[in-house]
Design a protein around this motif. Sequence first.
Motif, PDB file in Angstrom:
ATOM      1  N   LYS A  17     -17.535  14.759   5.426  1.00  0.00           N
ATOM      2  CA  LYS A  17     -17.988  13.556   6.143  1.00  0.00           C
ATOM      3  C   LYS A  17     -19.504  13.404   6.027  1.00  0.00           C
ATOM      4  N   GLU A  20     -20.200  12.196   2.531  1.00  0.00           N
ATOM      5  CA  GLU A  20     -19.895  10.761   2.394  1.00  0.00           C
ATOM      6  C   GLU A  20     -21.039   9.923   2.964  1.00  0.00           C
ATOM      7  N   GLN A  24     -23.572   7.332   0.817  1.00  0.00           N
ATOM      8  CA  GLN A  24     -23.886   5.944   1.176  1.00  0.00           C
ATOM      9  C   GLN A  24     -25.396   5.726   1.256  1.00  0.00           C
ATOM     10  N   ASN A  49     -16.822   2.591  -4.121  1.00  0.00           N
ATOM     11  CA  ASN A  49     -15.702   3.531  -4.158  1.00  0.00           C
ATOM     12  C   ASN A  49     -15.660   4.355  -5.455  1.00  0.00           C
ATOM     13  N   LYS A  52     -17.281   9.663  -4.649  1.00  0.00           N
ATOM     14  CA  LYS A  52     -16.423  10.350  -3.687  1.00  0.00           C
ATOM     15  C   LYS A  52     -16.973  11.739  -3.364  1.00  0.00           C
ATOM     16  N   ALA A  53     -16.809  12.133  -2.119  1.00  0.00           N
ATOM     17  CA  ALA A  53     -17.133  13.501  -1.708  1.00  0.00           C
ATOM     18  C   ALA A  53     -15.858  14.325  -1.814  1.00  0.00           C
TER      19      ALA A  53
END
Length: 187
Positions: A17, A20, A24, A49, A52-53
Amino acid sequence: MEEIAAFSSADADKALKDCERMIQKSLKSPTVRFLREHLEKAGCPVQDNFFKAIKCDQFHAGGYLPGEGIVVCGNRTQMQDEVTQAITHELIHAFDDCRGANLDWTDCAHHACSEIRAGHLSGDCHYKRELLRGFMTVRGHEQECVKRRVLTSLSSNPFCSGSTAKDSMEAVWDVCYNDTAPFDRAP
């Protein structure tokens, strides 16, 4: 034992998290925005998209998966700068993949060329990063770093075994190191 496993899973979820969130934030970086704009101009737009993590087993900050996108290893990147750096590096691979209609990642020379460019143009080998890694020479540190990191990356390519990796890197070095597209010059 079960408590430790649950704690590890919770830590892994938190790390992903956090990663992510850092992805961003990285997408707002001027260099990342520049590379995305040039990918779009080259006919390969990338949406948010595309990034991705994930949890990685190997010691990498991230990777470019042709046709799929860029992954950032949430369990290997803990600072914003590391995430932005990984995305920048991988976007250079994406750019190379986009502009090279016949780029073949199983071809050791092709792979070496993109790694040379990504190492040189992304700032992977900035002297501060090298100092933190424990590698520092007075002269030529950037090129030595790029070479070291290219060989490390090629070692994970099953098509680049033995001396093939070094020979391939040396064969394409001058052309690829001096290719600064989409930048006017190395940043």
